[in-house]
Enzyme design. Structure first.
Site, PDB file in Angstrom:
ATOM      1  CG  ASP A   1      68.426   7.195 -37.424  1.00  0.00           C
ATOM      2  OD1 ASP A   1      69.022   6.450 -36.627  1.00  0.00           O
ATOM      3  OD2 ASP A   1      68.190   8.393 -37.193  1.00  0.00           O
TER       4      ASP A   1
ATOM      5  CG  ASP B   1      62.964  12.662 -38.230  1.00  0.00           C
ATOM      6  OD1 ASP B   1      62.470  13.670 -38.771  1.00  0.00           O
ATOM      7  OD2 ASP B   1      63.144  12.560 -37.002  1.00  0.00           O
TER       8      ASP B   1
END
Length: 281
Positions: free
Chosen positions: A168, A185
């Site tokens: 991502d 993340d």
């Protein structure tokens, strides 16, 4: 400020001394700036699955295993116990990825502890010592765009050499620290060798970086580094020092139309999910 309930157990155990302020709130997690002795760190509180926009899609969780066979059966059946185990495995995925990538020399925040669904890690800062901005909050000169794009490709390659694909990666998941970009993340990180979607995710990660920095340095839009990186990886020729040319010659031959349509459908679904996450930031 008063410690949020989810951080109180870390305060009680002496892992955190004080909570300074809230740094970020999203649908996946909340992040606080905290003091631990003489150091300033950040605490990432994962939200429950029902409160997150980023679902535990099968594409990401494919080939994630737990050693306990009872847990595996419960997770497969989707029982209450199994859902709790799945949630715990999803949260610990980022912790595992951070330790793995930090050991491989990838520029990620240093993890310190993981307790009660809270990840305690390094606070990435800018030249003034403040919390570093995300790439999407920064305007770059063409020279800086080329430099940071090149440095992030090195990190993508280093991650892949460690067997990890971010899954991502975009301008929203990279901080611009005083000494360069830092990748954040990682709960959706996938195993490069064990996940059938790893190639597609790697290509998308690299394309996201190209398209973002290409706004400032348009020549980047003509590069094909994702395909080049994956081809080198598949052939066993990829290492962190491998020079990239940005050029790639696609194979010619009969087209599998069904596979192309499936890829288009997957890409549409992923773009819709990305837009939801962007709106939630």
């Amino acid at each position: 400020m008063k410690a949020p309930p989810r951080l109180q157990s870390l305060v009680d155990e002496g892992l955190i001394d004080t909570v300074v302020r809230q740094l970020m709130s999203g649908k996946e997690a909340m992040v606080y700036v905290v003091r631990c002795g003489d150091e300033t760190r950040c605490a990432k509180i994962y939200k429950e699955a029902t409160n997150r926009s980023f679902r535990q899609a099968v594409d990401y969780t494919e080939n994630r295993k737990v050693k306990n066979t009872r847990l595996q059966r419960a997770m497969a059946k989707g029982t209450k116990f199994g859902r709790q185990a799945t949630e715990a495995a999803w949260q610990s995925a980022e912790v595992d990825a951070l330790y793995r990538l930090a050991a491989a020399g990838v520029r990620v925040p240093e993890p310190y502890n993981f307790c009660d669904g809270v990840l305690l890690m390094e606070l990435v800062t800018d030249a003034e010592g403040d919390a570093a901005p995300r790439l999407n909050d920064v305007v770059f000169t063409p020279e800086d765009a080329l430099r940071h794009h090149a440095s992030l490709l090195v990190e993508v390659v280093r991650m892949l050499c460690a067997g990890v694909v971010h899954g991502d990666l975009s301008e929203f998941n990279v901080l611009l620290a005083a000494d360069g970009p830092v990748i954040i993340d990682l709960p959706q990180a996938v195993d490069a060798a064990g996940n059938n979607h790893a190639k597609r995710m790697l290509l998308r990660d690299v394309a996201n970086l190209k398209n973002f920095f290409g706004q400032f340095a348009p020549e980047l839009l003509q590069t094909h580094c994702g395909d080049e990186i994956w081809a080198l990886y598949e052939s066993g020729e990829l290492d962190p020092g491998t020079p990239l040319t940005g050029r790639f010659a696609h194979a010619t031959g009969p087209v599998d139309l069904g596979n192309v349509l499936r890829e288009v459908d997957d890409a549409r679904a992923e773009e819709a999910a990305r837009l939801v996450r962007m709106a939630a930031r």
